[in-house]
Scaffold this active site. Sequence first.
Site, short mmCIF file in Angstrom:
data_model
loop_
_atom_site.label_atom_id
_atom_site.label_comp_id
_atom_site.label_asym_id
_atom_site.label_seq_id
_atom_site.Cartn_x
_atom_site.Cartn_y
_atom_site.Cartn_z
N LYS B 48 -32.95 28.68 5.28
CA LYS B 48 -31.59 29.42 5.81
C LYS B 48 -31.83 29.27 7.46
CE LYS B 48 -29.26 33.76 5.60
NZ LYS B 48 -28.23 33.13 5.92
N ASN B 102 -33.58 24.81 9.30
CA ASN B 102 -32.29 24.53 9.77
C ASN B 102 -32.26 25.57 10.96
OD1 ASN B 102 -29.53 25.80 9.78
ND2 ASN B 102 -29.13 24.30 8.41
N CYS B 133 -21.40 25.37 11.74
CA CYS B 133 -21.26 26.44 11.14
C CYS B 133 -19.84 26.93 11.52
CB CYS B 133 -22.12 27.81 11.52
SG CYS B 133 -21.69 29.31 10.54
N ASN B 195 -21.10 20.45 5.62
CA ASN B 195 -20.94 21.65 5.88
C ASN B 195 -19.76 22.14 4.98
OD1 ASN B 195 -21.59 24.48 6.76
ND2 ASN B 195 -22.60 23.84 8.46
#
Lengths: 261, 307
Positions: B48, B102, B133, B195
């Site tokens: 994560k 990450n 993101c 993503n």
Amino acid sequence: MIQTKALVLGTQRLGPLFYRLKLKAPSISSLAQPGQFVHLKVDEGYDPLLRRPFSFHHTDPSQGCFDLLIKLRGKGTRLLSQKSPGEELDLIGPLGNGFPLPHSGQSPVLVAGGAGIAPLFMLAERLTSARGNLFFWGAKRKEEIFLRDEFSSLGWRLEISTEDGSIGYRGLVTDLLQAYLSKAKDNCLIYTCGPWGMLKEVARLSGQNHLPCWVSLEGNMACGVGACWGCAVRCKVEGKLGYRRICKDGPVFSAEEVIWD
Amino acid sequence: MGLKVDLSVSLGSLKLRNPVLAASGCFGFGDEYSPLVDLNLLGGLITKAVSLNPTPGNPPPRVVETPCGMLNSIGLANPGLKGFLREKLPFLRSLTVPIIVNVAGGRLWEYVEVVKGLDKEDGVDGYEINISCPNVEKGGMEFSSDPKIAFKLVSSLRKVTSKPLIVKLSPNLGNIVPVAKVVEEAGADALSLINTLIGMAIDVRTKRPILARGTGGLSGPAIKPVALALVWKVAQAVEIPIVGVGGIFTSEDAIEFILAGSTAVQVGTANFVDPQTMPKIIEELRDYCVQEKIKRISDLIGGLEYG
């Protein structure tokens, strides 16, 4: 925590909105504690995609069985209500923390709203020494109240409220709780599960009466095992505002810990 | 006896025993899934996101299911660099598979600090740089959407580490190729594509978005064709390896990505649906290679018979 196949033993319609799903998975049944849940795959394929979390509603470890209470909400719950005996479901469980049990001298009072009956019924089954205590259950109407025979055999005193007054007290279950707490409240320990607004009011009443209160929360969930943080709920964490995971840190929280607004 | 199949692949200097990696955000820090999955079977594990400071994440609801997919708006919730080193790395270190951390940040220097803070640690085998993101105000996407900023970030990181740098790009751009090319030029060892796609779901009764933040990132089988097309497009424009990610649920999905030009693949949302997905895919990749008489899975990379 185990991932296994559960055998569907059958479904039973409990009213227009509710079904009981009877499953057999001995490894899970023997571990299940009140307030814990299973995360189950409803069907093969990609729609519905994610697993669905359901609290244990009743367990019978001697037979390796347990029941889930299914409230029809959408495609996933409809598919579950249509399962036939002999089908298999993939499930992960038991998950979550479960309800802490009362200390000696504490007198448990249970307050359920709608489908919030699911985990509290199992808790009532386990708290045999609290027989004769009050179990408050509120629903919208008569058709959403069932299990009355089971309650009388358990020995708990069931007090019902419905919003339309079709059975029991007309009004909210929190009205019943408030009236009760205004008279007898010594050593009460409150357990509750139901819609957010109701839990918030139960939490307020508990706080006002300086009574400990355990709330079981629900929320949209993805992984169910604490990995994704999708089911976060705003809480006081080490004195600061933060988040906890319903699936892993909960689903049972102290009412004081949760940020209700 | 059957053919002995070599499933190993390389991302720059990083050797993977098989091409199946756990995708960031979908497998926590490994420990959450360890009761259910033998993590040492995986090709690797991407953690994560880790940011410099602890990040609480976005207000709930953070996830909602959509047809053949899900939207998330977690907001990079993580314990921060120090929390990661203290609480999460010791477990990851105990595994025998490569660990790729990450890394996310709001500003360039934050990415640099995280990589510097991790670089000497045993058990950190590489980085996946999250410049894509869609669920945070600052950072994330903006590094992906401007090739100049992306170049500056990746070249700054290249200066502070010699470990493999994998850069995760966003599909939420008009054209992904220019960013992919500058990231390669800046010294990235590999690219992760893609993503999540920005998406939305609305509750018609409350007339409000279901996610508290309005929009979120769409993942799952619904996005697989989009991811596949972007992998294929970028594979023709860059020389560095591509790690394909987006709706991979089966070994067939994984093979499609490899044929389109992926060296390795990541499994994300599928872990939520079935934690056994990755071990199953690995086993089935082996079976496929045996059936197709492929000795090395790396021979399949970019093997699409088209164009």
